[in-house]
Design a protein around this motif. Structure first.
Motif, PDB file in Angstrom:
ATOM      1  N   HIS A  69       1.670  12.302 -12.350  1.00 37.02           N
ATOM      2  CA  HIS A  69       1.894  13.922 -12.736  1.00 37.02           C
ATOM      3  C   HIS A  69       0.409  14.308 -12.324  1.00 37.02           C
ATOM      4  O   HIS A  69       0.427  15.522 -11.232  1.00 37.02           O
ATOM      5  CB  HIS A  69       1.371  14.705 -14.428  1.00 37.02           C
ATOM      6  CG  HIS A  69       2.012  16.104 -14.259  1.00 37.02           C
ATOM      7  ND1 HIS A  69       3.145  16.311 -14.051  1.00 37.02           N
ATOM      8  CD2 HIS A  69       0.871  17.000 -14.078  1.00 37.02           C
ATOM      9  CE1 HIS A  69       2.649  17.687 -14.314  1.00 37.02           C
ATOM     10  NE2 HIS A  69       1.057  17.870 -14.354  1.00 37.02           N
ATOM     11  N   HIS A  70      -0.445  14.100 -11.836  1.00 46.31           N
ATOM     12  CA  HIS A  70      -1.823  13.844 -11.613  1.00 46.31           C
ATOM     13  C   HIS A  70      -2.334  13.691 -10.154  1.00 46.31           C
ATOM     14  O   HIS A  70      -2.452  14.655  -9.625  1.00 46.31           O
ATOM     15  CB  HIS A  70      -3.619  13.918 -12.111  1.00 46.31           C
ATOM     16  CG  HIS A  70      -4.640  14.217 -11.753  1.00 46.31           C
ATOM     17  ND1 HIS A  70      -4.931  15.306 -12.290  1.00 46.31           N
ATOM     18  CD2 HIS A  70      -5.400  14.116 -11.646  1.00 46.31           C
ATOM     19  CE1 HIS A  70      -6.283  16.261 -12.298  1.00 46.31           C
ATOM     20  NE2 HIS A  70      -6.524  14.572 -11.902  1.00 46.31           N
ATOM     21  N   VAL A  71      -1.456  12.999  -9.554  1.00 47.18           N
ATOM     22  CA  VAL A  71      -1.059  12.431  -8.172  1.00 47.18           C
ATOM     23  C   VAL A  71      -0.556  14.033  -7.550  1.00 47.18           C
ATOM     24  O   VAL A  71      -1.276  14.065  -6.569  1.00 47.18           O
ATOM     25  CB  VAL A  71      -1.012  11.137  -7.354  1.00 47.18           C
ATOM     26  CG1 VAL A  71      -1.007  11.270  -6.295  1.00 47.18           C
ATOM     27  CG2 VAL A  71      -1.876   9.923  -8.248  1.00 47.18           C
ATOM     28  N   LEU A  72       0.519  13.907  -7.906  1.00 48.76           N
ATOM     29  CA  LEU A  72       1.003  15.141  -7.130  1.00 48.76           C
ATOM     30  C   LEU A  72       0.631  16.493  -7.543  1.00 48.76           C
ATOM     31  O   LEU A  72       0.583  17.166  -6.223  1.00 48.76           O
ATOM     32  CB  LEU A  72       2.431  15.024  -8.495  1.00 48.76           C
ATOM     33  CG  LEU A  72       3.986  14.459  -8.342  1.00 48.76           C
ATOM     34  CD1 LEU A  72       5.129  14.126  -9.469  1.00 48.76           C
ATOM     35  CD2 LEU A  72       4.006  13.917  -6.575  1.00 48.76           C
ATOM     36  N   LYS A  73       0.211  16.561  -8.157  1.00 47.21           N
ATOM     37  CA  LYS A  73      -1.070  18.031  -8.626  1.00 47.21           C
ATOM     38  C   LYS A  73      -1.881  17.916  -7.140  1.00 47.21           C
ATOM     39  O   LYS A  73      -1.763  19.019  -6.864  1.00 47.21           O
ATOM     40  CB  LYS A  73      -1.352  18.337 -10.032  1.00 47.21           C
ATOM     41  CG  LYS A  73      -2.508  19.354  -9.971  1.00 47.21           C
ATOM     42  CD  LYS A  73      -2.550  19.335 -11.741  1.00 47.21           C
ATOM     43  CE  LYS A  73      -3.991  20.981 -12.166  1.00 47.21           C
ATOM     44  NZ  LYS A  73      -4.203  21.073 -13.106  1.00 47.21           N
TER      45      LYS A  73
END
Length: 257
Positions: free
Chosen positions: A178-182
Motif C-alpha cells: 500500500h505504501h509503495v502505491l502511495k
C-alpha cells in the motif's frame, strides 16, 4: 507521506483480513438485515450455487429462506444488481449475470471470491492485474520517494521479518505494498490498493511452523530488495524486484492450492 494513524489502520486491516479468512457466515447472524441477505446470496453466486443465466429464488421464497421481509429482499437484490451480479426482468424474474459482467473491483465481490474453496482462476486474474500495475508503481516510487518514505518501507520489511503470526505478517505485507502505491504519486494506482489486501489471503495458505519461518524470511528479504531499489532511485531495479515478489507469491499460492 506516511500514515497519520498507523495503529488504527492496522487494527482495521487485521479485522478485515480475519473476516476474509472466516469460513463463511458472518458472526452476527442478524437475519433481518439486508447485509446478511446480500452476503449469503453473493457468496452462493460466486461459489456457483446459482450459475450464470439461472434464476434465483422468487422473493417469497427468499423471504422464507432468510426469515426476512420483502423490503429486505428487494434492497438486497438492488445491492447485488449494483454489483453487476444479477438482473431482473418484469414478469420473468431475476437471473444471475455472467461473471465477466460482475464488478470485480467491488470489495464484497473480491471478499466472496476469497471464500471459495478452489479460487484458482480468481488468483490467476488477481496476480495478473497486480503484475500490470505494481511493478510500474514501484518504478514510479523510485523516481519520487524521499528518505522518510524509504525509512517507512524498511521498517515494514523489519515487521515482515519479525512477524510472530501469519496475521501480523499479512498486515505488514499489505502496508508495504500500500505504501509503495502511495509513493507512486498516482491516485489511480493508490485506489487499486484494496486489491492487495485481498491478495494477502494467499499468505494464510502457508503452513505454520518451520516452513512458515522459512518463507517469512525469504519474503522479507525480497521486499527489502524493493525498498533498497526505491531508496537508491533505481526505477528498473524496483520494477524487477516487485515483479519477483508478485511472481513468487503467485507460485507459492498455486503450489499450496
Amino acid at each position: 507521506m506516511g500514515d497519520d494513524h498507523p495503529t488504527k489502520k492496522s487494527d482495521w486491516l487485521r479485522t478485515a483480513i480475519m473476516t476474509i479468512v472466516a469460513s463463511g457466515s458472518p458472526s452476527a447472524r442478524a437475519s433481518n438485515h439486508t447485509h446478511f441477505v446480500v452476503d449469503q446470496m453473493g457468496r452462493a453466486i460466486v461459489a456457483g450455487e446459482y450459475p450464470p443465466d439461472t434464476m434465483i429464488p422468487l422473493d417469497p421464497d427468499l423471504c422464507e429462506m432468510f426469515d426476512v421481509s420483502r423490503t429486505v429482499v428487494r434492497e438486497a437484490k438492488k445491492t447485488l444488481a449494483a454489483k453487476g451480479m444479477i438482473a431482473s426482468k418484469a414478469k420473468v424474474g431475476t437471473h444471475v449475470r455472467p461473471s465477466d459482467e460482475w464488478n470485480m473491483f467491488d470489495e464484497d465481490v473480491l471478499r466472496w471470491h476469497t471464500s471459495v474453496k478452489s479460487p484458482g482462476r480468481f488468483y490467476d486474474e488477481l496476480f495478473e492485474i497486480r503484475l500490470i500495475f505494481e511493478p510500474a508503481a514501484a518504478a514510479s516510487a523510485a523516481r519520487r520517494a524521499n528518505e522518510v518514505d524509504c525509512d517507512r518501507l524498511f521498517a515494514l520489511c523489519d515487521s515482515l521479518a519479525s512477524a510472530a503470526s501469519r496475521a501480523d505478517f499479512a498486515v505488514a505485507d499489505y502496508e508495504f505494498h500500500h505504501h509503495v502505491l502511495k509513493l507512486s504519486g498516482n491516485r489511480f494506482l493508490q485506489s487499486l490498493g484494496d486489491m492487495v489486501q485481498t491478495a494477502l489471503y494467499s499468505l494464510f495458505l502457508i503452513e505454520t511452523g518451520e516452513k512458515f519461518q522459512e518463507v517469512k524470511a525469504e519474503v522479507a528479504q525480497n521486499h527489502r530488495a524493493i525498498a533498497r531499489a526505491i531508496a537508491s532511485g533505481l526505477p528498473e531495479a524496483a520494477h524487477t524486484a516487485m515483479l519477483k515478489v508478485i511472481t513468487e507469491g503467485h507460485d507459492r499460492t498455486r503450489a499450496t492450492a
